[in-house]
Scaffold this active site. Sequence first.
Site, mmCIF file in Angstrom:
data_model
loop_
_atom_site.group_PDB
_atom_site.id
_atom_site.type_symbol
_atom_site.label_atom_id
_atom_site.label_comp_id
_atom_site.label_asym_id
_atom_site.label_seq_id
_atom_site.Cartn_x
_atom_site.Cartn_y
_atom_site.Cartn_z
ATOM 1 N N HIS A 115 -7.080 -5.507 -1.526
ATOM 2 C CA HIS A 115 -5.813 -5.026 -1.228
ATOM 3 C C HIS A 115 -4.751 -5.265 -0.268
ATOM 4 O O HIS A 115 -3.730 -5.270 -0.450
ATOM 5 C CB HIS A 115 -6.378 -3.508 -0.413
ATOM 6 N N ASP A 156 -8.626 -4.927 -5.931
ATOM 7 C CA ASP A 156 -8.030 -4.228 -4.773
ATOM 8 C C ASP A 156 -8.932 -2.695 -5.213
ATOM 9 O O ASP A 156 -9.187 -2.106 -6.160
ATOM 10 C CB ASP A 156 -6.592 -3.609 -5.288
ATOM 11 N N SER A 178 0.880 -1.219 0.013
ATOM 12 C CA SER A 178 0.005 0.063 0.027
ATOM 13 C C SER A 178 0.829 1.031 -0.068
ATOM 14 O O SER A 178 1.596 1.376 -1.025
ATOM 15 C CB SER A 178 -1.072 -0.180 1.150
#
Length: 414
Positions: free
Chosen positions: A360, A326, A232
């Site tokens: 994600h 995601d 991330s």
Amino acid sequence: MAATVILEPRGRCCWDQPVNIKVHGLAPEQKVTLRASLRDDKGALFRAHARYCADRDGELDLARAPALGGSFAGLEPMGLIWALEPEKPLLRLVKRDVQTPFAVALEVLEGQEPEPRRVLGRTVHERDFLPTGVRREPVRAGRVRATLFLPPEPGPFPGVVDVSGAGGGLPEYRASLLAGKGFAVMALAYYNYEDLPKSLEILHLEYFEEAVNYLLNRPEVKGPGLGLLGISKGGDLCLSMASFLKGITAATIINGSVANVGGVLHYKDETLPPLSANQNRVKVTKDGLVDIMDALNSPLEGPDQKSFIPVERAECTFLFLVGLDDHNWKSEFYANEASNRLQAHGKEKPQIICYPGAGHYIEPPYFPMCRASLHTLVGSPVIWGGEPRAHAMAQVDAWEQLQTFFHKHLGDEK
């Protein structure tokens, strides 16, 4: 009738290791429900259950018997772990203290529908985050705030810097588990921890440079370069580190951005502004949760081009691990644009592995998929994407892929 729950391997094991669950002492073809539960380090409860039928000998082996429904269905030997869901919504299972295990309570209950009845057998299965012999060493060196995990056998070991997402603090569980695979792994805090900045508004890459140099100078770490592992926001930070800093040999980016996000990044006399967003593209799901996948502007257009990380300067090898579902942002697009930029400048095409149905947070194996939780930067709960089984399978493969990648490119032949 009492049933006995048998675990293989017996006793404790690491969180990222599979365990085979068997039940002995049932009646022939008896219908039962298996239930798993654990409490996280703050006491929040996570639970999963599945319905099964014993064989003609009264035995149940989750490696051979499909679940007939419940939290999951089909042949899923680890389903009772990866399908755990929070009792209270919008919680993500994380391990805050790697020095203690998660204790998973496993119960066998008589019957199935509508409510299983009495408990026939139970056991507690402890899953560790500090592999046997791995040493945990807090790092407070200059400005660097981190925790170093060193494997048990004599070094030197390939070194990896682990950079987490925008939640801040100092998550250690991925670094501690990876150290059990033969790497010296340093989990690096960069904001909202001790005396570090309280926000992401302004970050200086010199801090990360200091961390890289610290790890390279440790006698337990073999050079000449390090690996980077980022997820991330940690992914775009690792791309920036690889692009601007020396001493980086290999970088694994898990659902990261190819543009600087969240705040201004400074390095010497250069500045990367944060990618801007268009709030009109934020969606709200029927459950009232926020979907931010389309919110960020393209780093290929207009002023936002200044946020594009100059990956063409990097001298390292890249691996991009991408969840195709995601919903935090467009990870596949970012990985492909990084690849395009690298190849346009004559650099090696990076390896990109895409996982259909993965969201994600691609974590170490068997962490339950988090459907939605509070996004630190957004300030409200967002959906992260993913389908639980596909996401679970992706995590198992991604964990193997990044280990293989680091062993290959950091000069370790294991």
